[in-house]
Structure formats: structure tokens, C-alpha cells
Design a protein around this motif. Structure first.
Motif, PDB file in Angstrom:
ATOM      1  N   ALA A 168       0.824  -1.205   0.000  1.00 53.60           N
ATOM      2  CA  ALA A 168       0.000   0.000   0.000  1.00 53.60           C
ATOM      3  C   ALA A 168       0.858   1.254   0.000  1.00 53.60           C
ATOM      4  CB  ALA A 168      -0.932  -0.008   1.207  1.00 53.60           C
ATOM      5  N   ARG A 169       1.960   1.220   0.735  1.00 56.10           N
ATOM      6  CA  ARG A 169       2.832   2.397   0.813  1.00 56.10           C
ATOM      7  C   ARG A 169       3.682   2.560  -0.443  1.00 56.10           C
ATOM      8  NH1 ARG A 169       4.893   1.557   7.073  1.00 56.10           N
ATOM      9  NH2 ARG A 169       3.132   2.624   8.100  1.00 56.10           N
ATOM     10  N   GLN A 170       4.235   1.462  -0.936  1.00 55.49           N
ATOM     11  CA  GLN A 170       5.144   1.534  -2.075  1.00 55.49           C
ATOM     12  C   GLN A 170       4.402   1.660  -3.398  1.00 55.49           C
ATOM     13  OE1 GLN A 170       7.577  -1.974  -1.653  1.00 55.49           O
ATOM     14  NE2 GLN A 170       8.053  -1.461   0.490  1.00 55.49           N
ATOM     15  N   GLY A 171       3.194   1.137  -3.440  1.00 56.01           N
ATOM     16  CA  GLY A 171       2.388   1.248  -4.644  1.00 56.01           C
ATOM     17  C   GLY A 171       2.527   0.049  -5.561  1.00 56.01           C
ATOM     18  N   PHE A 172       1.637  -0.001  -6.527  1.00 56.13           N
ATOM     19  CA  PHE A 172       1.656  -1.057  -7.538  1.00 56.13           C
ATOM     20  C   PHE A 172       1.219  -0.456  -8.865  1.00 56.13           C
ATOM     21  CE2 PHE A 172      -2.600  -0.923  -5.859  1.00 56.13           C
ATOM     22  CZ  PHE A 172      -3.420  -1.155  -6.946  1.00 56.13           C
ATOM     23  N   ALA A 173       1.658  -1.098  -9.943  1.00 55.82           N
ATOM     24  CA  ALA A 173       1.373  -0.578 -11.275  1.00 55.82           C
ATOM     25  C   ALA A 173      -0.014  -1.010 -11.732  1.00 55.82           C
ATOM     26  CB  ALA A 173       2.424  -1.086 -12.266  1.00 55.82           C
ATOM     27  N   VAL A 174      -0.736  -0.083 -12.352  1.00 53.91           N
ATOM     28  CA  VAL A 174      -2.048  -0.381 -12.915  1.00 53.91           C
ATOM     29  C   VAL A 174      -1.881  -1.388 -14.051  1.00 53.91           C
ATOM     30  CG1 VAL A 174      -4.011   0.565 -14.203  1.00 53.91           C
ATOM     31  CG2 VAL A 174      -3.028   1.846 -12.281  1.00 53.91           C
ATOM     32  N   LEU A 217      -5.171   3.244   3.229  1.00 54.20           N
ATOM     33  CA  LEU A 217      -5.315   1.825   3.557  1.00 54.20           C
ATOM     34  C   LEU A 217      -4.136   1.348   4.391  1.00 54.20           C
ATOM     35  CD1 LEU A 217      -6.980  -0.703   3.335  1.00 54.20           C
ATOM     36  CD2 LEU A 217      -5.959  -1.158   1.099  1.00 54.20           C
ATOM     37  N   ALA A 218      -2.932   1.854   4.108  1.00 60.30           N
ATOM     38  CA  ALA A 218      -1.778   1.515   4.950  1.00 60.30           C
ATOM     39  C   ALA A 218      -2.037   1.961   6.389  1.00 60.30           C
ATOM     40  CB  ALA A 218      -0.514   2.175   4.407  1.00 60.30           C
ATOM     41  N   ARG A 219      -2.670   3.125   6.547  1.00 63.13           N
ATOM     42  CA  ARG A 219      -3.026   3.611   7.886  1.00 63.13           C
ATOM     43  C   ARG A 219      -4.039   2.680   8.563  1.00 63.13           C
ATOM     44  NH1 ARG A 219      -6.899   8.860   8.958  1.00 63.13           N
ATOM     45  NH2 ARG A 219      -7.022   8.691  11.243  1.00 63.13           N
ATOM     46  N   ALA A 220      -5.061   2.271   7.796  1.00 65.97           N
ATOM     47  CA  ALA A 220      -6.074   1.367   8.358  1.00 65.97           C
ATOM     48  C   ALA A 220      -5.436   0.059   8.829  1.00 65.97           C
ATOM     49  CB  ALA A 220      -7.153   1.085   7.321  1.00 65.97           C
ATOM     50  N   TYR A 221      -4.607  -0.540   7.976  1.00 64.26           N
ATOM     51  CA  TYR A 221      -3.925  -1.774   8.357  1.00 64.26           C
ATOM     52  C   TYR A 221      -3.001  -1.544   9.551  1.00 64.26           C
ATOM     53  CZ  TYR A 221      -5.402  -4.211   4.046  1.00 64.26           C
ATOM     54  OH  TYR A 221      -6.120  -4.813   3.044  1.00 64.26           O
ATOM     55  N   GLY A 222      -2.351  -0.388   9.577  1.00 64.77           N
ATOM     56  CA  GLY A 222      -1.454  -0.081  10.687  1.00 64.77           C
ATOM     57  C   GLY A 222      -2.197  -0.008  12.006  1.00 64.77           C
ATOM     58  N   GLU A 223      -3.399   0.567  11.997  1.00 62.47           N
ATOM     59  CA  GLU A 223      -4.174   0.655  13.231  1.00 62.47           C
ATOM     60  C   GLU A 223      -4.656  -0.726  13.677  1.00 62.47           C
ATOM     61  OE1 GLU A 223      -7.224   3.635  13.065  1.00 62.47           O
ATOM     62  OE2 GLU A 223      -5.832   5.224  12.481  1.00 62.47           O
ATOM     63  N   ILE A 224      -5.045  -1.571  12.706  1.00 59.59           N
ATOM     64  CA  ILE A 224      -5.450  -2.929  13.046  1.00 59.59           C
ATOM     65  C   ILE A 224      -4.254  -3.721  13.570  1.00 59.59           C
ATOM     66  CG2 ILE A 224      -6.377  -5.089  12.116  1.00 59.59           C
ATOM     67  CD1 ILE A 224      -7.912  -3.327  10.057  1.00 59.59           C
ATOM     68  N   ALA A 225      -3.082  -3.510  12.947  1.00 62.10           N
ATOM     69  CA  ALA A 225      -1.869  -4.189  13.408  1.00 62.10           C
ATOM     70  C   ALA A 225      -1.544  -3.809  14.852  1.00 62.10           C
ATOM     71  CB  ALA A 225      -0.695  -3.849  12.498  1.00 62.10           C
ATOM     72  N   ALA A 226      -1.798  -2.560  15.214  1.00 61.81           N
ATOM     73  CA  ALA A 226      -1.457  -2.076  16.548  1.00 61.81           C
ATOM     74  C   ALA A 226      -2.507  -2.436  17.594  1.00 61.81           C
ATOM     75  CB  ALA A 226      -1.263  -0.562  16.520  1.00 61.81           C
ATOM     76  N   ARG A 227      -3.796  -2.385  17.199  1.00 66.59           N
ATOM     77  CA  ARG A 227      -4.876  -2.528  18.189  1.00 66.59           C
ATOM     78  C   ARG A 227      -5.774  -3.726  17.940  1.00 66.59           C
ATOM     79  NH1 ARG A 227      -8.385   1.972  17.578  1.00 66.59           N
ATOM     80  NH2 ARG A 227      -9.550   0.908  19.238  1.00 66.59           N
TER      81      ARG A 227
END
Length: 593
Positions: A168-174, A217-227
Motif C-alpha cells: 500500500a505504501r510503495q504502490g503497484f502498477a495499474v 489503507l496503509a493507515r487502516a492496516y497499521g491501526e489494526i496491526a497495533a490494536r
């Protein structure tokens, strides 16, 4: 046509700058089949398969790897799946020699009634309901992942979400497929500020090769990873979900209906651990998903019907004729009887019994296609004393399969210890409701449109109810040992894709890659069968037409299957699509040489 403004200009500009200026990463080469030893994975996304393999290589088990792959698919295939939706996971626990299933299907908010999608007594326009907050069900995916990891996994959310956060942070090609799907949904995405900002540039799909990053989405996953799962079902993320459902952020001049979801609906959501559907077919033991999915029951009933024929002695058109007819009858029963088991008591023992299948088989003419809208059968006399179900006062009327989105994803994972996961999950239509949760970068489902808009029917909307699904993740065993897994996306065509692939592999003797790649046809008790481009003009298509089969006017790609085959020499073969959906990615830990 309404005029659309460039909503959330700053966010939109930032997203487009990332997509169009940064150099896209080098595309990973996908291979649809791989054989070897140790763990294996087959998915439609190279990044997702790599995430699963990374977890396996770090000592995680198949359940850990499945969550890692699913989270990555939420990044790379956001129009098909994600934490804004739900799904069904079938798990084989090797040390216990036991199959369990996790139901994380979306749930209707407490405010729902059977009339929620009626206006002046008539069903509302389907497409308008899809692109609205009213179509959003309480998401179950994160709770399902939590249950899987807590009960059967060996790693934490922090560990298994790390690969997806990186993508999510690094990105992916369409890819060409991603571009095509975005183009097909430009109209829906233009209505919503968040979807426009993430996936469009000046109202058009991002070009092939552009880079997409999703820091939200990286933020959402990060919050789930933490909490843990509590971060999703309570706190700021939950508040953002509710706000998005109640007051969707739309473009200028666009008005869509809000929903009625509450924080209590989110907090009260529970995943269910359910007994799998168990059936036998030609020496195989099949385990599939029980209600509220209709997939396991419908596949098992159709196979029971087909088991009475010597398919190996028949020509391929003869086999496919019988496959279509068995599908027609299974769908008639599926539409009449199946729904959320907490609201509807279906006659499952009868539907799954071999004698009932023999009775249904007697309705098939080997020389002529059946009638459109075949009636449901009467399985109640085939219930045993241990599963008494009250017979309805009136026989259910024939019901054609209603509109059901064909967009989902399926993948499968195994580890070196022999644990297996077959997992199908979804946000329903391509792009779900079109609503992106502000600040968190994920699309919300439109799963409530899987309910029948009007009744009487077992699948009408009700408070807290889970809509009937067709998802059919399956694990097959022979002589007590795993033989293969199979599953697919495709709405109601999931059932027929899984069924046809099993027939291709078991009865027609096709290697799994050939069984998956073969042309697909889908009969769901409607006016005509779905076919893929070119099938109607093929020798197979013409032979079936002579038996009275009719084809839908617009052929389209059906499904995107993934499978594992457990070979007698101890190796495993991972198999994905070679063409559909741009081709899939099959990986094994230790490749055979």
C-alpha cells in the motif's frame, strides 16, 4: 447527465501526482502453475501470492499466510474485496484432521426491515441502491481474520499485515485488467469523492502502468496491526465508516441515499464458526461452505444428481448437457429454500440426500434441455428423524435467480504441515458501493443488494440477517488425505464454475490446469445460460444448442478460479487462471526440478 466537480481537490491532486509522475515498479512475472514441496498458494494477484509466501517462509502457517494474502488483495484488487466487505474461509487443520469454516459474511444493520428496498410497494432500481449507503452491510472481514488468527494461526496481526502495508505504501502498477475494471466503473466512481481521488484522473481511469499508492489503507492496516480488530469495530475508524455510510461524500450535483448503520451495529458484529457442508462424490469427500452461503449445498446437490450417470463413458457435449440440467435443478432448490440459517430453517438433510438427488435426476431428459424456471423439488420426505424441519404451508413457487454481482476473489493456501485454507471474500459489485471511507482508503461493500428486494422468499432483508451468498470455497479429500481445493469469484456463477471444474477434473480426467482453463458455461435456472466469448460458435456450443440450450446475448468471462492439487508423491501443484482476469499467480516454497 449531472455535472461533476473535482471533489476533494487536494486529495485528488495528490493521488494523481503519485499515479502519473512516479515511475511504476517493474511488473512481476506471473505464472499460473507451480509444483513442488512445502507450502503453496494460488491467487489472482502476484503481490498477494508473494505476501502469502513471505509469511510461509517466515514460519507462519496457512492461516497466517491466508490473512496476509487477503490483506494484500485488498490493496491490489480493491474493486473485488477488502476490509469493507466479508467472506467465507474453509480451513483444514492437519494435526486434528478436521475441517472448520469461518463465516464473516456482512450483516444487515439493526434498522433493516423486509421493505427496506421497496418504494410504493415496488422494488427500487437496483443500480441506484448499489451506489448508496443503503446497500452497505456491516463488514465482517476483519472480525473473520481475527477469529482465524486467534483460533488457528500462529502470528499476530502486526506480522501478517506487514506485507500488505508495504504494498500500500510503495504502490503497484495499474495492470490492463485493473484499468479495464476502472473504466467500466467510471460512472459509479465519479459520484463519490473518495473513489474519484484514488482511482480516477479528470474523471477517467488511470492509465496502464501508472502507480497507485494508498496511504489511507496503509493507515487502516497499521491501526489494526497495533490494536487488533477493535481498531476497526470501534474508535476513529468505526466512526469514519458510519459517517461514510450515513452521509456519503459525493461529487457536486450528485445525490445518493445514505444508510442506517450505527456504531452499535459495528460493535455487535460477530463472525460465526460453522460446520461445513459434507458430501461424497465418486470416492471423494467434499467440504464446502454452509448457509448463509448456498454454494456448498448447491454444488453438493448437483454432484449428487450427476453421480447417477456414467459420465466417463459419454461425449463431452453429453456430459455438459447433464451438468447444465443438474445445475438448473440445484438452483431451483437453492432459490426456494436457502438463506441465513439463523432466520430460515432449510431442509438440508433432504437437499443433500442421495435418494432426493435420484428423484430430481428423474426429471432430466438426456436428449432435451429442461424448461425455463424449473420448479423446486420437495426434499421434506427425505429429512431424517434427527433433522425434522417444518414443511411450509404452501409449496415454494419457482423463482428465477435474481441479479447477483459477479465480482469477488478467491485464493487458496497450504503450508508444509498440511494445513489448508480455501477462502472467498468480496465487497460484492466491482467497487462495492463506490464509497471509500475517508482517511482509510478502503471501499465499502454493497452486499445488502444480495437480498431479494421483495418476497415472500427465504432471502428477504431483515435486521441482523446475512444475505444469501453463492461463494463456494471447497476442499476435497480422497482416502482420508487432501486431494484438491477449488473456488472462484463470479456471483451465482461461482457455483457453476466450481461444479464444472470438479466435473472436468474428476469425470473428464482433465489435469487441474486444463479443467480451470476449459470454456465455462453457467445455467442458473434462467431463460438462457451464460457462456464465454466464442463458445456459442464452437462445436460444443452448437452440439448443446441442438439439445435445446440457449445462450445469453452478451458472452462474458466467467470466474477466476484458483486451486491446489495434492499429488500422490507428496508434492503440491498450485493452479491459477492462465488467461481470465489477466492470469493468476501460483507459487510453491520449494519448486520441483
Amino acid at each position: 447527465m449531472p455535472k461533476f466537480r473535482r471533489a476533494s481537490r487536494a486529495l485528488h491532486t495528490c493521488s494523481v501526482t503519485l499515479a502519473l509522475v512516479l515511475a511504476a515498479p517493474v511488473a512481476l512475472a506471473k505464472t499460473p502453475q507451480a509444483s513442488g514441496r512445502g507450502g503453496a498458494v494460488a491467487s489472482i494477484s502476484e503481490q498477494a501470492s508473494q505476501s502469502a509466501m513471505a509469511i510461509l517462509n517466515r514460519g507462519g502457517n496457512a492461516i497466517d499466510a491466508a490473512v496476509a494474502a487477503a490483506a494484500t488483495l485488498g490493496v491490489t484488487d480493491p474493486f473485488s474485496c477488502g476490509i469493507g466487505g466479508g467472506g467465507f474461509m474453509v480451513i483444514y487443520l492437519a494435526d486434528q484432521k478436521r475441517v472448520v469454516t469461518i463465516d464473516s459474511r456482512e450483516m444487515a444493520p439493526a434498522a433493516f426491515t423486509p421493505a427496506v428496498f421497496l418504494q410504493d410497494g415496488m422494488p427500487m432500481d437496483f443500480d441506484r441502491v448499489v451506489a448508496s449507503g443503503a446497500s452497505v452491510g456491516v463488514p465482517g472481514t476483519v472480525r473473520g481474520w481475527h477469529e482465524a488468527l486467534q483460533r488457528y494461526g500462529s502470528m499476530s496481526f502486526k506480522q501478517v499485515l506487514a506485507p500488505a502495508i508495504g504494498v500500500a505504501r510503495q504502490g503497484f502498477a495499474v495492470s490492463p485488467t485493473f484499468h479495464r475494471l476502472t473504466t467500466e466503473n467510471e460512472g459509479k466512481f465519479r459520484q463519490f469523492a473518495g473513489a474519484s481521488a484514488l482511482y480516477l484522473h479528470d474523471g477517467k481511469a488511470l492509465p496502464v502502468g501508472a502507480l497507485i499508492r494508498n496511504p489511507g489503507l496503509a493507515r487502516a492496516y497499521g491501526e489494526i496491526a497495533a490494536r487488533g480488530q477493535g481498531a476497526f469495530y470501534g474508535g476513529p475508524m468505526a466512526q469514519a465508516i458510519i459517517e461514510a455510510v450515513l452521509r456519503p461524500a459525493t461529487a457536486q450535483g450528485v445525490t445518493v441515499a445514505g444508510g442506517a448503520m450505527t456504531l452499535a451495529d459495528l460493535a455487535n458484529y460477530e463472525a460465526r464458526i460453522r460446520q461445513p457442508v459434507h458430501s461424497r462424490y465418486r470416492g471423494y469427500e467434499l467440504y464446502g461452505m454452509a448457509e448463509p452461503s448456498s454454494g456448498g449445498v448447491a454444488v453438493a446437490e448437483a454432484l449428487n444428481i450427476l453421480e447417477g450417470y456414467d459420465l466417463k463413458a459419454m461425449t463431452r457435449p453429453q456430459v455438459e448437457h447433464l451438468y447444465l440440467e443438474a445445475s438448473r435443478l440445484a438452483f431451483a432448490d437453492r432459490n426456494a429454500y436457502l438463506g441465513d440459517p439463523e432466520y430460515v430453517e432449510a431442509p438440508l438433510t433432504g437437499l443433500l440426500s442421495k435418494p432426493y438427488a435420484a428423484q430430481r435426476r428423474g426429471l432430466i431428459d438426456a436428449r432435451q434441455a429442461g424448461v425455463t424456471g424449473s420448479a423446486a423439488g420437495d426434499p421434506y420426505p427425505f429429512q431424517d428423524d434427527r433433522s425434522v424441519v417444518l414443511r411450509p404451508m404452501a409449496a415454494p413457487a419457482a423463482r428465477a435467480a435474481r441479479q447477483e454481482s459477479a465480482h469477488t476473489t478467491h485464493f487458496t493456501v497450504a503450508d508444509k504441515a498440511g494445513n489448508i485454507v480455501s477462502y472467498t471474500f468480496t465487497i460484492e459489485s466491482w467497487g462495492g458501493s463506490g464509497i471509500v471511507v475517508p482517511g482509510y482508503g478502503f471501499l465499502l461493500n454493497n452486499e445488502m443488494t444480495d437480498f431479494d428486494f421483495s418476497g415472500p422468499a427465504p432471502n428477504v432483508p431483515e435486521a441482523g440477517k446475512r444475505p444469501r451468498s453463492s461463494m463456494a470455497p471447497t476442499i476435497a479429500f480422497k482416502n482420508g488425505k487432501p486431494a484438491f481445493t477449488i473456488g472462484s469469484p463470479g456471483g451465482a456463477t461461482i457455483i457453476t464454475t466450481v461444479l464444472q471444474t470438479i466435473v472436468n477434473h474428476v469425470d473428464l480426467g482433465m489435469p487441474m490446469q486444463q479443467a480451470i482453463d476449459a470454456p465455462r458455461i453457467s445455467e442458473r435456472n434462467g431463460a438462457a445460460s451464460s457462456v464465454e466469448p466464442g463458445f456459442a460458435e464452437s462445436d460444443q456450443g452448437r452440439a448443446l444448442a441442438l439439445l435445446g440450450h440457449r445462450w445469453e446475448a452478451t458472452p462474458e468471462e466467467i470466474g477466476a478460479a484458483n486451486a491446489l492439487v495434492f499429488n500422490s508423491d507428496g508434492t503440491v501443484t498450485a493452479v491459477s487462471e492462465s488467461r481470465r482476469h489477466g492470469g493468476g499467480a501460483a507459487l510453491v516454497q520449494h519448486a520441483a526440478h
